[in-house]
Structures are given as structure tokens and as C-alpha cells.
Write a protein that holds these residues in place. Structure first.
Motif, PDB file in Angstrom:
ATOM      1  N   UNK A   1       8.983 -57.446 -18.957  1.00 19.31           N
ATOM      2  CA  UNK A   1       7.513 -57.038 -19.120  1.00 19.31           C
ATOM      3  C   UNK A   1       7.410 -56.455 -20.521  1.00 19.31           C
ATOM      4  N   UNK A   2       8.365 -55.797 -21.000  1.00 17.46           N
ATOM      5  CA  UNK A   2       8.313 -55.117 -22.381  1.00 17.46           C
ATOM      6  C   UNK A   2       8.321 -56.337 -23.374  1.00 17.46           C
ATOM      7  N   UNK A   3       9.133 -57.520 -23.037  1.00 19.82           N
ATOM      8  CA  UNK A   3       9.049 -58.613 -23.787  1.00 19.82           C
ATOM      9  C   UNK A   3       7.833 -59.358 -24.001  1.00 19.82           C
ATOM     10  N   UNK A   4       7.346 -59.357 -22.800  1.00 25.51           N
ATOM     11  CA  UNK A   4       5.932 -59.873 -22.762  1.00 25.51           C
ATOM     12  C   UNK A   4       4.945 -59.099 -23.307  1.00 25.51           C
ATOM     13  N   UNK A   5       4.795 -57.808 -23.446  1.00 26.36           N
ATOM     14  CA  UNK A   5       3.979 -57.116 -24.148  1.00 26.36           C
ATOM     15  C   UNK A   5       4.257 -57.191 -25.722  1.00 26.36           C
ATOM     16  N   UNK A   6       5.415 -57.166 -26.036  1.00 24.85           N
ATOM     17  CA  UNK A   6       5.695 -57.395 -27.508  1.00 24.85           C
ATOM     18  C   UNK A   6       5.266 -58.657 -28.069  1.00 24.85           C
ATOM     19  N   UNK A   7       5.384 -59.600 -27.103  1.00 24.64           N
ATOM     20  CA  UNK A   7       5.054 -61.072 -27.531  1.00 24.64           C
ATOM     21  C   UNK A   7       3.660 -61.157 -27.687  1.00 24.64           C
TER      22      UNK A   7
END
Length: 523
Positions: A63-69
Motif C-alpha cells: 500500500x505504501x509503495x502504491x502511495x509513493x508511486x
């Protein structure tokens, strides 16, 4: 019988022990199996719990990776938009410059055409001028030939005669110029010498020192006068006899006058009187004792004054007798001017003058301090003070340059070094400076007043101030009556009037100041 029983008991115990051992071992194995099973269950539960936590962490990280992306994607899109905006601005500026360059190119083409047209016109004019110049040369040649026939001189002869005449005129003008330069150089040399002297005077500041031949001894009451006089005047006669000072006791309230031309004896009498009055015992024997002690104290004070003076002036290696003479100068005066103060001033002025002229300032200071030691003899002498001072300086091993400067400062002997005229000039400056002597300070003040009165006699002058010992006159004028042109004319007229009507040393600079002020108040 007993042995059999013992063996049976031992056998029974042994069998019982073996049975107990096997039973305990079986029980222990069973316990171990239970614990092992419990540990396996517990490990399985921990593994299951760890797998759940790992799955949750995995979901959170994704989820964090998606938000950073998404965030990076937005930043990238924003940067792309900004770059596109900048590219559009640059493109617009390039287009504007291109338009401006096209306009300038068009203007340059027009100017080029105008320039080519002007060049063609100038070529035509040049051809016309060349033709006219040829005609003028031909006419000039004809006129020269006519003049040669009329005058009987050829052109070369006329040129030679003209050159010779010009040479003579140039020589006469050059001679006049040389004379003017020489005169100007002499004036500049005099002005520079005056400037050095004036700067030297300004760099030395001393107090006005006027000595009298009378000292006043203050007393608390008039009753003390009777004690000082004594029975039938014996105390006052004894005091006058041992000090050589005339003691005047008159009706002046709370004061006794001590009169004597020798300041040392007058100071001895004053200090002796002070000690006698303070002690209260006043009789001839006590008077002689106190005067003797006071004389000894004054002698010691004279030596201390001499030492302090040479230390202040940076003079070293002076003979003790000369140090004593320097100290005695404090109690001498010349034309109302304290001799020690005058000698210190001459030393400082001479040192500065010597430095300005590239000479040894230490030798000049030494000669300046000692130049008047001939005025403090303990006994009367028939020699002039300059010669007497020279003899003492030579006797006590002073430098020959110093000896000559002392003897020559009043032209009694010939000057043999540049230090001698410096001492003479410094002596004259110290004696003639404003405030040095009574008659000088009075004439000095009157000269300043005369300068100011000359300026105030002109119309439109508000105030006038003579400054820098009368070497400059500052004139304040009314701005509504005197304009800038009139201010310049007024300065010239005041300087002319001063030059024609007043007598003064050196030169006087007249400065006219015109000021306009606008004043408002903010409330």
C-alpha cells in the motif's frame, strides 16, 4: 539362618530397586513426550502468527509503495508541466528576439543605403574640392611669384628671415619664462619655509607663563603678622638676612608680600614662612634652622625637576651639573616668560623643525633645552648668557654641534651647522608666539580685533572671526544681500584692505561664507 535372611532381604531390595528404576524411566519418557508435543504445538502457533504478521506487513508495504508511486507520478507530471511552460516562455522570447532582429536588420539596410548615398555625395564633393585646391595652389604660386618680384626676396630667403625672427622671439619669451619660473620657485621656497614654521608652531602647544617678582604669602589672621615681625622686628630682620628677600608687612588683610628678583630665594622664603607659621615657634635660631632645611629641599627639588624634564624630552647622558641648571630654570624668568617652559618649548620646536628638514631631532632638542643655561648662573658673570652657556656646555662634555648652537643663537659667534639657525629660529618663535609675553599677547589680541573690524566695515557682513592665530579670517555674509559673484569680489576687497592698512606676519587667508537655510517644523 541369619545369613539366609540377610540374602533374602538384599535380593528383595535389589528387585524393588530395579522395578522402581524402570517405572521412573518410563514415567520420565512419557513426560518428555508430552512436553515435546506441547513445544511443537506452540512453535506451530508462533509460525502461524508470524505468517499472519508477515502477510499484514506485506499488505502495508504494498500500500505504501502504491502511495509513493502515485506521489512520484504527480511530481513527475508537475515537473513536465513546468518544463513545458518554460519551453513555451523561451520559445516566446526567441520569437520576440527574432522579430526585433528583423526590425534592426531592416533599419541597418536603410542606413546602409543612406550611407552609400552620402559616400557618393562626398566623393563628388571631394572631386570638386580637389579641383578648387589645384586652382588655389596655382593662384598662390602666381601670387608668390608676384611678391618675389615686388620685394626682391625669394621664398626661401623670406622663410629663412622669418625663422630667424621667430627664433629671436622664442629666445626672449623663453628667457622671460625662465625668469618667471625662478621667481616662482623662490616664492614657493619662501612659502614652503613659512609653512614648515607655521606647522611647527601649531604642533607645539604651551601654556601662557608669566612670572612676577613678588609672591603673596597668605595667612589665616592678622595676628600672625605680629609673630612674624617679632619683638622690635628681630624675627623679620633675621628672615630677610638669611633669605635675601624683602618681606613687606602692610595693611593688606591676611597677606604678606615677598619681594625679590631671584625666584629661588623667594620660593625659599615662602616655604620657610609656611613651615614657621605651621610650627608656631618663630625666633631667630629657629628661622635659621628652617631656612637651611628649606634651601636643601629646594636644591633636591631642582635636581628632580631637571631629571623629569630631560626624561620628558627623551634626552639622555646629560651631565649632572647641566641637569641641575635645567632644574634651576624653573625659578627664572626672561621678559616675563618662565625660562624652563621657554626652553622646553624651544626644544620641541627645534626637534620638529629638524625632523622636517631631515636633520637629527635629538641633537636639536638637546641644544634647544640648553640654549639659555647661561641665564641661571649662581654667581654674576660678565659674559653674555649665550657665551656663558656655551662655555658650560663645552666644560661638561657636550657635542660640538650643541656647543656651537648655544653660543650662536644670538649671533655672538659664527654658526657652524644647520642646527644653530634652527635653535635661533625656535627661540624667536617661542618668544614671539601669542601669549608668551605680556606685550606680545596684547598686540596679538589687538591684531585679531583689527582683522575682524576690517571685515565688519563692509556692507552685507554679519560676523567675522579671526582664527589660526590670525592667519585666516572667516567672514559670514547675508545671503540676501551678497550673491556668489559678490562674495568672490568681497573676499578680494577685504584682502586688499588688510594688505594696505594692517601690519601682520606671514599671510592672511580670507574666506567668505554665504549660506542659505530653509527651516520647517514637522508637527
Amino acid at each position: 539362618m541369619n545369613v539366609t535372611i540377610i540374602f533374602e532381604l538384599i535380593a528383595t531390595l535389589f528387585i524393588g530397586g530395579c522395578i522402581g528404576y524402570f517405572l521412573s524411566k518410563s514415567s520420565l519418557n512419557k513426560y518428555r513426550e508430552n512436553k515435546l508435543k506441547e513445544a511443537e504445538d506452540k512453535a506451530a502457533a508462533i509460525l502461524k502468527e508470524g505468517e499472519l504478521k508477515a502477510e499484514n506487513i506485506k499488505q502495508e508495504k504494498m500500500l505504501q509503495a502504491k502511495e509513493k508511486f502515485l506521489e512520484l507520478k504527480l511530481q513527475h507530471e508537475e515537473q513536465i508541466n513546468q518544463r513545458e511552460k518554460k519551453m513555451l516562455e523561451v520559445e516566446k522570447r526567441v520569437k520576440d528576439k527574432e522579430t526585433k532582429l528583423n526590425e534592426e536588420l531592416h533599419q541597418n539596410n536603410n542606413q546602409k543605403k543612406q550611407l552609400e548615398q552620402a559616400i557618393n555625395e562626398n566623393l563628388i564633393k571631394a572631386e570638386s574640392l580637389t579641383k578648387k585646391q589645384a586652382e588655389l595652389n596655382q593662384m598662390h604660386q602666381q601670387q608668390v611669384e608676384i611678391l618675389e618680384k615686388i620685394s626682391g626676396y625669394s621664398a626661401e630667403d623670406a622663410k629663412a628671415e622669418l625663422v630667424e625672427a621667430l627664433k629671436q622671439e622664442a629666445r626672449s619669451r623663453a628667457q622671460a619664462q625662465i625668469q618667471a619660473i625662478v621667481e616662482e620657485a623662490q616664492l614657493n621656497a619662501k612659502a614652503e619655509a613659512k609653512k614648515i614654521i607655521v606647522q611647527t608652531i601649531q604642533r607645539v602647544g604651551t601654556e601662557q607663563a608669566i612670572e612676577n617678582s613678588v609672591s603673596v604669602f597668605n595667612i589665616e589672621s592678622d595676628e600672625i603678622k605680629g609673630r612674624i615681625i617679632g619683638r622690635e622686628g628681630r624675627n623679620i630682620r633675621a628672615l630677610e638676612a638669611v633669605t635675601g628677600v624683602e618681606i613687606i608687612v602692610d595693611d593688606t588683610p591676611e597677606a604678606i608680600l615677598l619681594s625679590c628678583f631671584d625666584p629661588v630665594r623667594r620660593e625659599v622664603a615662602r616655604l620657610s614662612l609656611h613651615r614657621l607659621v605651621t610650627d608656631g615657634r618663630i625666633h631667630p635660631a629657629r628661622i635659621e634652622e628652617i631656612v637651611a632645611k628649606t634651601q636643601q629641599q629646594i636644591e633636591e627639588e631642582i635636581i628632580e625637576i631637571g631629571k623629569k624634564t630631560i626624561i620628558d624630552l627623551g634626552i639622555h647622558g646629560l651631565h649632572p651639573e647641566l641637569v641641575k641648571m635645567v632644574g634651576r630654570m624653573k625659578y627664572r624668568s626672561s621678559y616675563g616668560q618662565n625660562l624652563l617652559q621657554h626652553s622646553r618649548e624651544v626644544a620641541n620646536i627645534a626637534g620638529i623643525l629638524a625632523s622636517e628638514l631631515g636633520l637629527n631631532p635629538k641633537i636639536a632638542k638637546r641644544a634647544g633645552l640648553l640654549h639659555d643655561i647661561g641665564k641661571v648662573p649662581e654667581e654674576e658673570s660678565e659674559y653674555p648668557h649665550a657665551i656663558l652657556g656655551m662655555q658650560w656646555a663645552e666644560k661638561y662634555g657636550e657635542n660640538q654641534t650643541v656647543v656651537n648652537a648655544i653660543g650662536a643663537h644670538h649671533d655672538e659667534i659664527e654658526m657652524k651647522s644647520l642646527i644653530a639657525p634652527i635653535i635661533q629660529v625656535a627661540d624667536a618663535i617661542s618668544g614671539a608666539r601669542p601669549g608668551a609675553r605680556r606685550q606680545v599677547v596684547e598686540s596679538y589680541i589687538q591684531r585679531l580685533r583689527d582683522l575682524e573690524n576690517v571685515a565688519l566695515s563692509f556692507d552685507g557682513v554679519n560676523t567675522a572671526y579671526a582664527i589660526q592665530a590670525g592667519r585666516e579670517l572667516r567672514v559670514m555674509v547675508q545671503s540676501e544681500k551678497i550673491d556668489d559673484q559678490k562674495a568672490s569680489q568681497l573676499s578680494f576687497e577685504i584682502s586688499e584692505k588688510i594688505q594696505n592698512e594692517l601690519t601682520y606676519p606671514g599671510q592672511v587667508k580670507v574666506t567668505v561664507i554665504r549660506e542659505t537655510r530653509a527651516v520647517n517644523i514637522a508637527r
